[in-house]
Write a protein that holds these residues in place. Structure first.
Motif, PDB file in Angstrom:
ATOM      1  N   ARG A 131       0.845  -1.187   0.000  1.00  0.00           N
ATOM      2  CA  ARG A 131       0.000   0.000   0.000  1.00  0.00           C
ATOM      3  C   ARG A 131       0.878   1.233   0.000  1.00  0.00           C
ATOM      4  NH1 ARG A 131      -4.366  -1.844   4.470  1.00  0.00           N
ATOM      5  NH2 ARG A 131      -2.898  -0.732   5.770  1.00  0.00           N
TER       6      ARG A 131
ATOM      7  N   GLN B 171      -0.419   5.665  11.726  1.00  0.00           N
ATOM      8  CA  GLN B 171      -0.399   6.503  10.537  1.00  0.00           C
ATOM      9  C   GLN B 171      -1.098   7.850  10.731  1.00  0.00           C
ATOM     10  OE1 GLN B 171      -2.150   3.143   8.310  1.00  0.00           O
ATOM     11  NE2 GLN B 171      -0.687   3.722   6.724  1.00  0.00           N
TER      12      GLN B 171
ATOM     13  N   VAL C 141       1.162   3.886   3.273  1.00  0.00           N
ATOM     14  CA  VAL C 141       1.516   3.376   4.595  1.00  0.00           C
ATOM     15  C   VAL C 141       2.558   4.246   5.304  1.00  0.00           C
ATOM     16  CG1 VAL C 141       2.586   1.432   5.797  1.00  0.00           C
ATOM     17  CG2 VAL C 141       0.899   1.016   4.022  1.00  0.00           C
TER      18      VAL C 141
ATOM     19  N   LEU D 128      -6.669   2.416   7.822  1.00  0.00           N
ATOM     20  CA  LEU D 128      -5.453   3.013   8.358  1.00  0.00           C
ATOM     21  C   LEU D 128      -5.214   2.505   9.771  1.00  0.00           C
ATOM     22  CD1 LEU D 128      -6.134   6.706   7.337  1.00  0.00           C
ATOM     23  CD2 LEU D 128      -4.648   5.092   6.165  1.00  0.00           C
ATOM     24  N   ARG D 129      -3.937   2.457  10.147  1.00  0.00           N
ATOM     25  CA  ARG D 129      -3.581   2.094  11.519  1.00  0.00           C
ATOM     26  C   ARG D 129      -3.381   3.358  12.338  1.00  0.00           C
ATOM     27  NH1 ARG D 129       0.370  -0.545   8.598  1.00  0.00           N
ATOM     28  NH2 ARG D 129       1.876   0.754   9.684  1.00  0.00           N
TER      29      ARG D 129
END
Length: 94
Positions: free
Chosen positions: A1, A43, A4, A39-40
Motif C-alpha cells: 500500500r 499513521q 503506509v 489506516l492504523r
C-alpha cells in the motif's frame, strides 16, 4: 500500500486540508478510515501534522488580509516552528 509511510500520510493530510480548508473536515474523514481498518493508529500523526500545517497557511493568508503588520509575522513564526517540529518528528519516525 503506497500510503503506509509517514511521508505519504503527511502529504495526504496536507492535500485533504488544502482541498477542504478545514482541519476539522480532514480529521472527520480520518476517523472512519481508522475505524474501518483502512489506516492504523500509527499513521494518523503524520496525517494530522500535515493538516495542521495547511491550516496555518490559511491563517497566514487571513493575517495578511487584516492589514496589521504584526499579524503575518506572528503567524509565519508559528507556522515555521510547527513545520520544523513536525518534519523533525517525521524524519525520526520514518
Amino acid at each position: 500500500r503506497w500510503y503506509v509511510g509517514p511521508w505519504s500520510m503527511f502529504a495526504i493530510g496536507l492535500l485533504v486540508a488544502l482541498a477542504t480548508l478545514s482541519v476539522s473536515v480532514a480529521l472527520s474523514l480520518l476517523v472512519p478510515a481508522v475505524a474501518k481498518g483502512y489506516l492504523r493508529r500509527e499513521q494518523i500523526l503524520p496525517y494530522i501534522g500535515g493538516a495542521n500545517i495547511t491550516t496555518l497557511a490559511d491563517t497566514l493568508v487571513v493575517a495578511i488580509l487584516t492589514g496589521n503588520q504584526d499579524a503575518p509575522r506572528i503567524v509565519l513564526a508559528i507556522a515555521v516552528g510547527v513545520t520544523l517540529s513536525t518534519v523533525a518528528v517525521l524524519a525520526r519516525s520514518g
